[in-house]
Design a protein around this motif. Sequence first.
Motif, PDB file in Angstrom:
ATOM      1  N   SER A  92      25.729  31.429  32.526  1.00 19.83           N
ATOM      2  CA  SER A  92      26.275  31.340  33.881  1.00 19.83           C
ATOM      3  C   SER A  92      25.885  32.490  34.791  1.00 19.83           C
ATOM      4  CB  SER A  92      27.801  31.241  33.824  1.00 19.83           C
ATOM      5  OG  SER A  92      28.365  32.400  33.233  1.00 19.83           O
ATOM      6  N   GLY A  93      25.419  33.618  34.225  1.00 18.57           N
ATOM      7  CA  GLY A  93      25.112  34.755  35.087  1.00 18.57           C
ATOM      8  C   GLY A  93      26.327  35.153  35.904  1.00 18.57           C
ATOM      9  N   LEU A  94      26.173  35.180  37.227  1.00 15.85           N
ATOM     10  CA  LEU A  94      27.280  35.524  38.122  1.00 15.85           C
ATOM     11  C   LEU A  94      27.894  34.289  38.771  1.00 15.85           C
ATOM     12  CD1 LEU A  94      25.760  38.662  39.879  1.00 15.85           C
ATOM     13  CD2 LEU A  94      27.418  38.610  37.998  1.00 15.85           C
ATOM     14  N   ASP A  95      27.519  33.100  38.309  1.00 22.56           N
ATOM     15  CA  ASP A  95      27.921  31.868  38.982  1.00 22.56           C
ATOM     16  C   ASP A  95      28.892  31.024  38.169  1.00 22.56           C
ATOM     17  OD1 ASP A  95      26.344  32.366  41.272  1.00 22.56           O
ATOM     18  OD2 ASP A  95      24.559  31.750  40.167  1.00 22.56           O
ATOM     19  N   GLY A  96      29.672  31.663  37.345  1.00 22.86           N
ATOM     20  CA  GLY A  96      30.680  30.957  36.562  1.00 22.86           C
ATOM     21  C   GLY A  96      31.515  31.968  35.803  1.00 22.86           C
ATOM     22  N   ASP A  97      32.304  31.504  34.883  1.00 22.36           N
ATOM     23  CA  ASP A  97      33.118  32.404  34.071  1.00 22.36           C
ATOM     24  C   ASP A  97      32.233  33.233  33.144  1.00 22.36           C
ATOM     25  OD1 ASP A  97      35.436  31.543  35.211  1.00 22.36           O
ATOM     26  OD2 ASP A  97      36.121  30.364  33.482  1.00 22.36           O
ATOM     27  N   LEU A  98      32.729  34.443  32.845  1.00 21.09           N
ATOM     28  CA  LEU A  98      32.192  35.278  31.784  1.00 21.09           C
ATOM     29  C   LEU A  98      33.305  35.521  30.774  1.00 21.09           C
ATOM     30  CD1 LEU A  98      30.258  37.922  33.943  1.00 21.09           C
ATOM     31  CD2 LEU A  98      29.282  35.981  32.692  1.00 21.09           C
ATOM     32  N   VAL A  99      32.953  36.121  29.640  1.00 20.43           N
ATOM     33  CA  VAL A  99      33.959  36.531  28.666  1.00 20.43           C
ATOM     34  C   VAL A  99      34.366  37.962  29.001  1.00 20.43           C
ATOM     35  CG1 VAL A  99      34.463  36.956  26.237  1.00 20.43           C
ATOM     36  CG2 VAL A  99      33.052  34.982  26.907  1.00 20.43           C
ATOM     37  N   HIS A 100      35.648  38.162  29.283  1.00 21.44           N
ATOM     38  CA  HIS A 100      36.145  39.483  29.685  1.00 21.44           C
ATOM     39  C   HIS A 100      36.069  40.440  28.500  1.00 21.44           C
ATOM     40  CE1 HIS A 100      38.571  42.612  31.444  1.00 21.44           C
ATOM     41  NE2 HIS A 100      38.737  41.902  32.557  1.00 21.44           N
ATOM     42  N   PRO A 101      35.411  41.591  28.650  1.00 23.86           N
ATOM     43  CA  PRO A 101      35.220  42.493  27.504  1.00 23.86           C
ATOM     44  C   PRO A 101      36.510  43.063  26.929  1.00 23.86           C
ATOM     45  CG  PRO A 101      33.632  42.981  29.224  1.00 23.86           C
ATOM     46  CD  PRO A 101      34.618  42.021  29.817  1.00 23.86           C
ATOM     47  N   LEU A 102      37.583  43.113  27.710  1.00 22.30           N
ATOM     48  CA  LEU A 102      38.832  43.682  27.202  1.00 22.30           C
ATOM     49  C   LEU A 102      39.694  42.664  26.477  1.00 22.30           C
ATOM     50  CD1 LEU A 102      39.843  45.981  30.213  1.00 22.30           C
ATOM     51  CD2 LEU A 102      38.595  46.586  28.124  1.00 22.30           C
ATOM     52  N   THR A 103      39.612  41.399  26.885  1.00 24.57           N
ATOM     53  CA  THR A 103      40.460  40.368  26.289  1.00 24.57           C
ATOM     54  C   THR A 103      39.686  39.371  25.438  1.00 24.57           C
ATOM     55  OG1 THR A 103      40.207  38.878  28.184  1.00 24.57           O
ATOM     56  CG2 THR A 103      41.979  40.542  28.299  1.00 24.57           C
ATOM     57  N   MET A 104      38.372  39.298  25.632  1.00 25.86           N
ATOM     58  CA  MET A 104      37.523  38.288  25.008  1.00 25.86           C
ATOM     59  C   MET A 104      38.018  36.877  25.322  1.00 25.86           C
ATOM     60  SD  MET A 104      34.823  39.424  23.589  1.00 25.86           S
ATOM     61  CE  MET A 104      34.330  41.067  24.108  1.00 25.86           C
ATOM     62  N   ARG A 105      38.449  36.700  26.575  1.00 33.18           N
ATOM     63  CA  ARG A 105      38.856  35.406  27.094  1.00 33.18           C
ATOM     64  C   ARG A 105      38.076  35.129  28.374  1.00 33.18           C
ATOM     65  NH1 ARG A 105      40.555  35.695  22.749  1.00 33.18           N
ATOM     66  NH2 ARG A 105      42.657  35.246  21.940  1.00 33.18           N
ATOM     67  N   PRO A 106      37.912  33.856  28.766  1.00 31.78           N
ATOM     68  CA  PRO A 106      37.139  33.574  29.975  1.00 31.78           C
ATOM     69  C   PRO A 106      37.827  34.107  31.224  1.00 31.78           C
ATOM     70  CG  PRO A 106      38.142  31.567  29.096  1.00 31.78           C
ATOM     71  CD  PRO A 106      38.358  32.629  28.072  1.00 31.78           C
ATOM     72  N   ALA A 107      36.993  34.572  32.168  1.00 33.31           N
ATOM     73  CA  ALA A 107      37.482  35.070  33.454  1.00 33.31           C
ATOM     74  C   ALA A 107      36.363  34.927  34.471  1.00 33.31           C
ATOM     75  CB  ALA A 107      37.923  36.532  33.344  1.00 33.31           C
ATOM     76  N   PRO A 108      36.703  34.781  35.759  1.00 33.23           N
ATOM     77  CA  PRO A 108      35.656  34.659  36.777  1.00 33.23           C
ATOM     78  C   PRO A 108      34.722  35.862  36.764  1.00 33.23           C
ATOM     79  CG  PRO A 108      37.793  34.059  37.678  1.00 33.23           C
ATOM     80  CD  PRO A 108      38.061  34.644  36.327  1.00 33.23           C
ATOM     81  N   ALA A 109      33.461  35.619  37.086  1.00 32.45           N
ATOM     82  CA  ALA A 109      32.451  36.671  37.004  1.00 32.45           C
ATOM     83  C   ALA A 109      32.808  37.869  37.872  1.00 32.45           C
ATOM     84  CB  ALA A 109      31.088  36.115  37.401  1.00 32.45           C
ATOM     85  N   ASP A 110      33.316  37.640  39.089  1.00 31.24           N
ATOM     86  CA  ASP A 110      33.620  38.786  39.956  1.00 31.24           C
ATOM     87  C   ASP A 110      34.718  39.650  39.368  1.00 31.24           C
ATOM     88  OD1 ASP A 110      35.592  36.875  40.364  1.00 31.24           O
ATOM     89  OD2 ASP A 110      35.674  37.146  42.538  1.00 31.24           O
ATOM     90  N   ARG A 111      35.672  39.035  38.677  1.00 30.88           N
ATOM     91  CA  ARG A 111      36.741  39.820  38.050  1.00 30.88           C
ATOM     92  C   ARG A 111      36.202  40.648  36.878  1.00 30.88           C
ATOM     93  NH1 ARG A 111      41.572  36.384  35.788  1.00 30.88           N
ATOM     94  NH2 ARG A 111      41.448  35.618  37.946  1.00 30.88           N
ATOM     95  N   VAL A 112      35.298  40.063  36.121  1.00 31.32           N
ATOM     96  CA  VAL A 112      34.718  40.788  34.982  1.00 31.32           C
ATOM     97  C   VAL A 112      33.845  41.941  35.474  1.00 31.32           C
ATOM     98  CG1 VAL A 112      33.154  40.586  33.010  1.00 31.32           C
ATOM     99  CG2 VAL A 112      34.831  38.780  33.472  1.00 31.32           C
ATOM    100  N   VAL A 113      33.057  41.707  36.514  1.00 33.22           N
ATOM    101  CA  VAL A 113      32.227  42.780  37.063  1.00 33.22           C
ATOM    102  C   VAL A 113      33.113  43.892  37.627  1.00 33.22           C
ATOM    103  CG1 VAL A 113      30.530  43.358  38.835  1.00 33.22           C
ATOM    104  CG2 VAL A 113      30.278  41.257  37.500  1.00 33.22           C
ATOM    105  N   HIS A 114      34.196  43.528  38.277  1.00 33.64           N
ATOM    106  CA  HIS A 114      35.130  44.545  38.775  1.00 33.64           C
ATOM    107  C   HIS A 114      35.728  45.338  37.616  1.00 33.64           C
ATOM    108  CE1 HIS A 114      38.038  46.486  41.388  1.00 33.64           C
ATOM    109  NE2 HIS A 114      39.017  46.066  40.606  1.00 33.64           N
TER     110      HIS A 114
END
Length: 353
Positions: free
Chosen positions: A270-292
């Motif tokens: 997905s790159g920046l155009d979908g959910d990523l896996v949040h490094p702190l929770t290892m759960r899906p989260a929007p890309a902008d939130r993960v980058v923040h």
Amino acid sequence: MDPRSGEPRALSTAVLAAATRESRGRAHAFTKELHGQQVEFATHPQTGMKELAAEIERRRAEAARHAAGAGAAVVALATSPLPAGPAITEGRRYRWIRERFGLTALEQLTSGCHVHVAVESDEEGVAVLDRMRPWLSVLLALSANSPFWQGCDSGYSSYRNRVWGRWPSAGPVEVFGSARRYHQQVRDLLDTGILHDEGMVYFDARLSRTYPTVEVRAADVCLDASTTVLLAGLTRALVDTAAREWREGEPPARHGVGVLRAATWQAARSGLDGDLVHPLTMRPAPADRVVHALFCHVEKALDENGDHALARQGIADLLHGGNGARVQRDLLRRTGSLREVVAACVRRTQEGR
């Protein structure tokens, strides 16, 4: 690339010969890679991002000039949008790789971006590797610049990552805990007889075998020089943050390799155009939130390094305008032609944005 058709051309020998002639026998920044359609350059060690940006732009311009002399153009893409035939570079090591790995080697016309950050010792370096692991997928998402493969949309933002993952030593690794265990793992890999040498230990991040650095290898080559500079600043801040955590006795997260591989897959998809896996929770989260979350994680180090404003603005620009994968897909929607995508990316590579 052929400047008219946009197809890859195996002209690295001519480009390197031009660089050698211009340097008049002195060392220059350019080297060959596995395929004849590729040329690699390295920057000098830098402490300031402005100086790094200037050198990257200068090297790109030099590569463009040398390629033009051979009737070609250079473009900073991690895979070729148009179909490409294999052209393995001559040399004993590359012949061994081609014979050993067959189609896996032939299809490795992929280009990554490696960032080296100095560490004080192997012990500190391995402590950094252990603590960086969950964040490397975010660097991949930021840099993703390879949506097309053999003339088709791959469905991924970084298809380079998927092709690269075919090597037996590539990808995320476990927590090592000590330099001794790290080096033992490398020796164990070499003892299998599968790899040619230590240079084929393709971990997403590793100790450099040449320099006193941690070498972070997760990213695609970036379309814009400014994205490369952002990647370097964030990587340095990640290393500094991990080293501080180690000195303060904070243990690394114990995420399993399987979960990290899944997070890497999601970042490549997905790159920046979908959910990523949040490094702190290892759960899906929007890309902008993960980058923040990455920015907050390394904010103290960014501030200490003088990179805070650069990183904040660079992240804002990427989230708004998109990484290389989004740019390429937008170009295809507007032009309807992969050849025009390549031509636009050639111009963008040379502009140094």
